[in-house]
Design an enzyme around this catalytic site. Sequence first.
Site, PDB file in Angstrom:
ATOM      1  N   LYS A   1       0.830  -1.203   0.000  1.00 21.25           N
ATOM      2  CA  LYS A   1       0.000   0.000   0.000  1.00 21.25           C
ATOM      3  C   LYS A   1       0.866   1.254   0.000  1.00 21.25           C
ATOM      4  CE  LYS A   1      -3.921  -1.823   2.656  1.00 21.25           C
ATOM      5  NZ  LYS A   1      -4.970  -1.595   1.641  1.00 21.25           N
TER       6      LYS A   1
ATOM      7  N   ARG B   1     -10.521 -11.434   1.660  1.00 20.71           N
ATOM      8  CA  ARG B   1     -11.400 -12.471   1.101  1.00 20.71           C
ATOM      9  C   ARG B   1     -10.714 -13.843   1.111  1.00 20.71           C
ATOM     10  NH1 ARG B   1     -11.848  -9.042  -4.312  1.00 20.71           N
ATOM     11  NH2 ARG B   1     -11.453  -7.428  -2.767  1.00 20.71           N
TER      12      ARG B   1
HETATM   13  N1  BES Z   1      -8.300  -3.711   4.281  1.00 23.02           N
HETATM   14  C1  BES Z   1      -8.384  -3.270   2.948  1.00 23.02           C
HETATM   15  C2  BES Z   1      -9.636  -2.445   2.679  1.00 23.02           C
HETATM   16  C3  BES Z   1      -9.646  -1.075   3.257  1.00 23.02           C
HETATM   17  C4  BES Z   1      -8.852  -0.068   2.728  1.00 23.02           C
HETATM   18  C5  BES Z   1     -10.482  -0.780   4.304  1.00 23.02           C
HETATM   19  C6  BES Z   1      -8.894   1.193   3.271  1.00 23.02           C
HETATM   20  C7  BES Z   1     -10.538   0.489   4.833  1.00 23.02           C
HETATM   21  C8  BES Z   1      -9.731   1.480   4.330  1.00 23.02           C
HETATM   22  C9  BES Z   1      -8.412  -4.470   2.016  1.00 23.02           C
HETATM   23  O1  BES Z   1      -7.654  -5.542   2.400  1.00 23.02           O
HETATM   24  C10 BES Z   1      -7.858  -3.997   0.712  1.00 23.02           C
HETATM   25  O2  BES Z   1      -6.712  -3.660   0.661  1.00 23.02           O
HETATM   26  N2  BES Z   1      -8.716  -3.937  -0.289  1.00 23.02           N
HETATM   27  C11 BES Z   1      -8.329  -3.469  -1.554  1.00 23.02           C
HETATM   28  C12 BES Z   1      -8.907  -4.434  -2.557  1.00 23.02           C
HETATM   29  C13 BES Z   1      -8.384  -4.248  -3.935  1.00 23.02           C
HETATM   30  C14 BES Z   1      -6.919  -4.612  -4.007  1.00 23.02           C
HETATM   31  C15 BES Z   1      -9.227  -5.117  -4.823  1.00 23.02           C
HETATM   32  C16 BES Z   1      -8.890  -2.067  -1.736  1.00 23.02           C
HETATM   33  O3  BES Z   1      -9.979  -1.797  -1.235  1.00 23.02           O
HETATM   34  O4  BES Z   1      -8.214  -1.258  -2.327  1.00 23.02           O
HETATM   35 MN    MN Z   2      -5.642  -5.351   1.750  1.00 20.32          MN
END
Ligand code: BES
Ligand code: MN
Length: 501
Positions: free
Chosen positions: A280, A354
């Site tokens: 990230k 997931r």
């Molecule tokens: N934990 C995150 C989702 C998230 C991000 C929750 C920011 C709250 C604030 C999750 O694991 C994630 O990284 N999701 C990605 C999915 C994508 C790679 C398909 C997202 O939401 O960007």
């Molecule tokens: Mn994630």
Amino acid sequence: MEFSVKSGSPEKQRSACIVVGVFEPRRLSGVAEQLDAVSEGYLSNLLRRGDLEGKAGQVLLLHHVPNILSERVLLVGCGKERELDERQYKQIIEKTIHTLNETGSMEAVCFLSELHVKGRDTYWKVRQAVEAAQAGLYTFNHLKTRKEEPRRPLRKLVFNVPTRRELPVGEKAIQHGLAVSKGMNVCRDVANMPPNICTPRYLAEQAEQMAEHYDKLSFSAVDEAQMAELGMNAYLAVGRGSEHESVLTLLHYQGAAADVAPIVLVGKGLTFDAGGISIKPSANMDEMKYDMGGAASVLGAMQTLAELNLPINVIGAIAGCENMPDGKAYRPGDVLTTMSGQTVEVLNTDAEGRLVLCDTLTYVERFNPDTVVDIATLTGACIIALGHHASGLMSSHNPLAHELLSAAEQSGDRAWRLPLWDEYQEALESPFADMANLGGRDAGTITAACFLSRFTKKYHWAHLDIAGTAWRSGAKKGATGRPVPLLTQFLLNRAGSGQQD
Ligand code: BES
Ligand code: MN
Ligand code: ZN
């Protein structure tokens, strides 16, 4: 804090403070009028002079009002009488609690629970007030060397109800409100705990400690070796880059006969989500300690449930794991064989929730659940769709979706349903495996739920995406305790004690 209910007239109260409402423009509520009569027009005089308009949230603290036995009278602005709705009521209560805490009244008798709030009864008003009072007292100072405490905090709050007939309802509301608050505090504490302390093992320890406190709760855990034997390869892959072992924690609550099918609550417990190899961006990455908000809410809901001693069977499954980049970490391109036998191509290691959840959803089949609800900070897309006011709800089972939506409405812990139509499933197609772990940019919240739906065919299932509701960012950064109120209302309703019986 201590709460109680009574039914009496305001001028007869002998308390550090009595709290009464004033409507806009400068109109005394019924109770305030009673005080006004006894004090020979003291309050109406003040209003006439313009000391209080009555706008929602305004307050005026009076000392030694003539002929009144209580030391103080707190006048609270309630806005226009006809417009008093849930949101304003909560705002007014929060302001009242804050003022009482700041001004040195250690006990108070509150008449705001008698105000008429559109569509809400005494049970709701008292319970919301208890929850607001408890939430207002919450602080997370475990890790500060100097802890600041309010000088003379409010200790005892009495809610007045219009008739003696409503006393039992008020008492039930206090009992429920206290239990829900307790669960919310557990949820907030665990979620706020930093990721160097709050590891998958820590989540297990919290559950174990909780189980020691309540007869009806028991604890067990699945470690990495057991996961490997069970073929939980998607779950294991996510944790591979971390120094901390993955742990799937189970909390069993048995409140009904052993053969009654349980409700299972599954919580995403990513104690830190760095994104893995698909790392990230660094801005606000600290907030990914909250990626175990689903797990924290399961712990909180189990606490409330045990506290209320409800006659149902519930299992909390806490999917603890950490997603880190490392030489051993799983990578984009990997194909994983899940516990269900279905294969998944990893397109992005940041879509890890997931993967952890799909194996957990398969694992819980062994309990022959009546219903499974998973709770997860699953997608950033959910914040884009719904912001921070509502959790996203998705379910392939309409009656369950309606049950959860009405629990959300009753508890004030809102949720909003998104569709799970088969058309969305196509986004998950992969040339190399049964499915990809990613569905592209469009409808990211829904395609994530579509992914999970493929592992939930054996029971009734719903999914709550709490990415926008589990915590607040900015100056007031912190866990909210949501969706503990929603989950516990759902359980209360299932137990048949949803309200005032
Ligand atoms: N934990 C995150 C989702 C998230 C991000 C929750 C920011 C709250 C604030 C999750 O694991 C994630 O990284 N999701 C990605 C999915 C994508 C790679 C398909 C997202 O939401 O960007
Ligand atoms: Mn994630
Ligand atoms: Zn995540």
